[in-house]
Design a protein around this motif. Structure first.
Motif, mmCIF file in Angstrom:
data_model
loop_
_atom_site.group_PDB
_atom_site.id
_atom_site.type_symbol
_atom_site.label_atom_id
_atom_site.label_comp_id
_atom_site.label_asym_id
_atom_site.label_seq_id
_atom_site.Cartn_x
_atom_site.Cartn_y
_atom_site.Cartn_z
ATOM 1 N N PHE A 200 0.952 -1.215 -0.002
ATOM 2 C CA PHE A 200 0.105 -0.144 0.019
ATOM 3 C C PHE A 200 0.945 1.116 -0.093
ATOM 4 N N LEU A 201 0.625 2.098 -1.021
ATOM 5 C CA LEU A 201 1.584 3.355 -0.864
ATOM 6 C C LEU A 201 0.516 4.590 -0.536
ATOM 7 N N LEU A 202 1.042 5.140 0.478
ATOM 8 C CA LEU A 202 0.088 6.663 0.934
ATOM 9 C C LEU A 202 0.800 7.736 0.539
ATOM 10 N N VAL A 203 0.112 8.601 -0.306
ATOM 11 C CA VAL A 203 0.546 9.742 -0.930
ATOM 12 C C VAL A 203 -0.413 10.780 -0.953
ATOM 13 N N ASP A 204 -0.242 12.083 0.089
ATOM 14 C CA ASP A 204 -1.049 13.116 -0.273
ATOM 15 C C ASP A 204 -0.769 13.847 -1.319
ATOM 16 N N HIS A 205 -1.774 15.088 -1.701
ATOM 17 C CA HIS A 205 -1.678 15.548 -2.985
ATOM 18 C C HIS A 205 -0.370 16.522 -3.182
ATOM 19 N N SER A 206 0.369 16.760 -2.242
ATOM 20 C CA SER A 206 1.344 17.634 -2.420
ATOM 21 C C SER A 206 2.544 16.923 -3.142
ATOM 22 N N LYS A 207 2.446 15.445 -3.258
ATOM 23 C CA LYS A 207 3.554 14.620 -3.830
ATOM 24 C C LYS A 207 3.278 14.205 -5.131
ATOM 25 N N PHE A 208 2.151 14.688 -5.587
ATOM 26 C CA PHE A 208 2.029 14.331 -7.024
ATOM 27 C C PHE A 208 2.731 15.225 -7.874
ATOM 28 N N GLU A 209 3.248 14.399 -9.085
ATOM 29 C CA GLU A 209 4.097 15.044 -10.133
ATOM 30 C C GLU A 209 5.140 15.555 -9.360
#
Length: 248
Positions: A200-209
């Protein structure tokens, strides 16, 4: 401009790391100006650009401390953690990395029969009052900055365990890859990925692109991607094509 650049470099050499807002106040300029300065200095090899700031080029470990990461996008991380709980079966062996998002998962994990493996002392402590959860600390070399263990001993333990679900975070996802800020974190996370039935990878929006120093793995290595905002249509298609369940 050169005088300001010298100010920035001198400040980082004194304090090792600093955020954009901190440097803007120190140099009495706008945040946008500091961002441009940091990008130029990073390109010229005079510092390491990080998510939200920079560190001195003399510093080998450029990851941000656990306490710093814990303050960043905490609401988004809490929301992601609550969704993760819905996908954790009882009696599972769950590995949590030393990320602040994984800590939010541990905080909310109910006192159900399961086993949690982690390198993070902060996570181990947060589970100590839940008697039905068996906790296993990986051991290894302790780093106060991350309040966690790293190194060959930690990785050897992971190799001997049968892990059902690995829960990890990262500093960015871009170009269909997972990115990290330093080698200390990468080696442990790669071992987690290789030795777990599901990732499971947990990523908040600040890490997109967002890219960082090191490309860790292809995004296709994960099974579920937990987010607090929907990513681009391109990334959504990639997840569909690679059988990655996208969970908002």
């Amino acid at each position: 401009m050169q005088q300001r650049h010298n100010q920035i470099i001198a400040y980082l050499e004194q304090f090792d790391e600093a955020g954009v807002q901190e440097l803007a106040e120190h140099c009495a300029v706008s945040v946008e100006t500091i961002r441009r300065d940091l990008n130029k200095l990073d390109k010229n090899g005079l510092l390491h650009r990080t998510h939200g700031g920079a560190v001195s080029h003399k510093k080998k470990d450029i990851g941000r401390s656990f306490s710093t990461r814990l303050r960043t996008n905490s609401d988004a991380k809490r929301n992601i953690a609550e969704n993760v709980l819905l996908h954790l079966p009882p009696e599972a062996v769950i590995a949590l990395d030393a990320s602040s998002t994984s800590w939010h998962v541990a905080q909310r994990l109910p006192n159900i029969p399961c086993t949690v493996v982690s390198s993070s002392m902060r996570i181990i402590r947060s589970l100590s009052q839940k008697p039905h959860i068996k906790t296993i600390a990986t051991g290894g070399i302790y780093l106060e900055k991350y309040d966690a263990f790293y190194g060959p001993l930690s990785e050897q333990l992971l190799s001997r365990l049968k892990i059902d679900i690995a829960i990890i975070s990262c500093t960015g996802i871009a170009d269909y890859s997972i990115w990290e800020s330093n080698e200390i974190n990468i080696s442990f996370k790669r071992k987690l990925i290789a030795n777990s039935k599901q990732v499971f990878l947990l990523v908040d929006h600040s890490k997109f692109e967002r890219k960082d120093l090191i490309q860790m793995e292809a995004l296709s290595c994960i099974d579920k991607l937990f987010v607090n905002q929907m990513p681009s249509n391109t990334l959504q298609r990639y997840c569909l094509e690679n059988h990655i369940q996208l969970i908002l």
